[in-house]
Design a protein around this motif. Structure first.
Motif, PDB file in Angstrom:
ATOM      1  N   HIS A 176     -39.134  21.045  -9.036  1.00 31.36           N
ATOM      2  CA  HIS A 176     -38.330  19.906  -9.486  1.00 31.36           C
ATOM      3  C   HIS A 176     -37.511  19.349  -8.313  1.00 31.36           C
ATOM      4  CE1 HIS A 176     -35.984  17.342 -12.105  1.00 31.36           C
ATOM      5  NE2 HIS A 176     -34.891  17.846 -11.549  1.00 31.36           N
ATOM      6  N   ALA A 177     -36.916  20.235  -7.520  1.00 32.16           N
ATOM      7  CA  ALA A 177     -36.109  19.803  -6.376  1.00 32.16           C
ATOM      8  C   ALA A 177     -36.947  19.066  -5.340  1.00 32.16           C
ATOM      9  CB  ALA A 177     -35.416  21.010  -5.738  1.00 32.16           C
ATOM     10  N   LEU A 178     -38.234  19.415  -5.259  1.00 29.38           N
ATOM     11  CA  LEU A 178     -39.117  18.822  -4.253  1.00 29.38           C
ATOM     12  C   LEU A 178     -40.079  17.793  -4.845  1.00 29.38           C
ATOM     13  CD1 LEU A 178     -40.009  22.094  -2.289  1.00 29.38           C
ATOM     14  CD2 LEU A 178     -38.296  20.362  -1.694  1.00 29.38           C
TER      15      LEU A 178
ATOM     16  N   GLY B  96     -37.276  12.018   8.849  1.00 24.87           N
ATOM     17  CA  GLY B  96     -37.765  13.345   8.499  1.00 24.87           C
ATOM     18  C   GLY B  96     -36.681  14.395   8.629  1.00 24.87           C
ATOM     19  N   ARG B  97     -35.892  14.299   9.689  1.00 20.34           N
ATOM     20  CA  ARG B  97     -34.781  15.246   9.869  1.00 20.34           C
ATOM     21  C   ARG B  97     -33.741  15.076   8.756  1.00 20.34           C
ATOM     22  NH1 ARG B  97     -35.035  18.179  14.295  1.00 20.34           N
ATOM     23  NH2 ARG B  97     -36.279  17.471  16.039  1.00 20.34           N
ATOM     24  N   ALA B  98     -33.441  13.835   8.412  1.00 22.59           N
ATOM     25  CA  ALA B  98     -32.476  13.592   7.328  1.00 22.59           C
ATOM     26  C   ALA B  98     -33.030  14.092   5.993  1.00 22.59           C
ATOM     27  CB  ALA B  98     -32.147  12.100   7.253  1.00 22.59           C
TER      28      ALA B  98
ATOM     29  N   LEU C  76     -33.387  17.976   1.545  1.00 25.30           N
ATOM     30  CA  LEU C  76     -34.272  18.849   0.774  1.00 25.30           C
ATOM     31  C   LEU C  76     -33.840  20.311   0.876  1.00 25.30           C
ATOM     32  CD1 LEU C  76     -37.617  17.131   1.746  1.00 25.30           C
ATOM     33  CD2 LEU C  76     -36.552  17.126  -0.525  1.00 25.30           C
ATOM     34  N   ALA C  77     -33.379  20.724   2.048  1.00 33.62           N
ATOM     35  CA  ALA C  77     -32.898  22.102   2.194  1.00 33.62           C
ATOM     36  C   ALA C  77     -31.708  22.343   1.265  1.00 33.62           C
ATOM     37  CB  ALA C  77     -32.515  22.378   3.650  1.00 33.62           C
ATOM     38  N   ALA C  78     -30.828  21.357   1.158  1.00 35.22           N
ATOM     39  CA  ALA C  78     -29.682  21.485   0.247  1.00 35.22           C
ATOM     40  C   ALA C  78     -30.158  21.543  -1.203  1.00 35.22           C
ATOM     41  CB  ALA C  78     -28.713  20.321   0.453  1.00 35.22           C
TER      42      ALA C  78
END
Length: 152
Positions: free
Chosen positions: A25-27, A98-100, A105-107
């Motif tokens: 869900h997050a991704l 991509g970095r942003a 996404l990591a959060a």
């Protein structure tokens, strides 16, 4: 016969199912979902790898990796750059977007995992992760972690 609350297989399967649902869900808006996330994360960490090295590191078939990278390129998250030492070789590098996206996404993944482990206080979460790492060890080189998680 043991009860579900004492059955390790049931406990691990239940935890994995909850984790998978929360992380997927997050991704949800990542091209190719968790697999696209793993590719993006691998590209953000360290020097830009070649596409072949990235496929080997993540254990993803080279043809599949081409499609994954194509999707990430199409979304502006990574780009193929010529290798300065051999212009026939392309390295996969993250874009600023991509970095942003990776940071966001990591959060999201961390929040999803925290929600799955909400019954545990932070110290217990850390202890669980440490114990699981001790039991499972690191993924083998070339082991497709997405396939391992999806196969269970």
């Amino acid at each position: 016969m043991s009860t579900p609350d004492g059955d390790l297989g049931w406990q691990l399967g239940t935890l994995l199912g909850r984790w998978r649902a929360a992380v997927e869900h997050a991704l949800a808006d990542v091209p190719s979902g968790p697999r696209g996330w793993h590719v993006l994360a691998a590209v953000v960490d360290g020097a830009p790898p070649t596409q072949a090295a990235l496929a080997g590191r993540l254990g993803i078939d080279r043809t599949v990796m081409t499609y994954l990278v194509d999707k990430l390129v199409g979304c502006g998250l990574v780009e193929r750059q010529p290798d300065p030492a051999d212009r026939r070789v392309r390295r996969i590098a993250p874009t600023a977007a991509g970095r942003a996206a990776h940071a966001d996404l990591a959060a999201r993944v961390t929040a999803a995992e925290d929600a799955v482990l909400a019954a545990l206080d932070p110290a217990d979460r850390s202890a669980l992760r440490l114990l699981l790492a001790r039991v499972t060890g690191a993924p083998a080189h070339g082991e497709d972690v997405c396939r391992v998680v999806g196969a269970v």
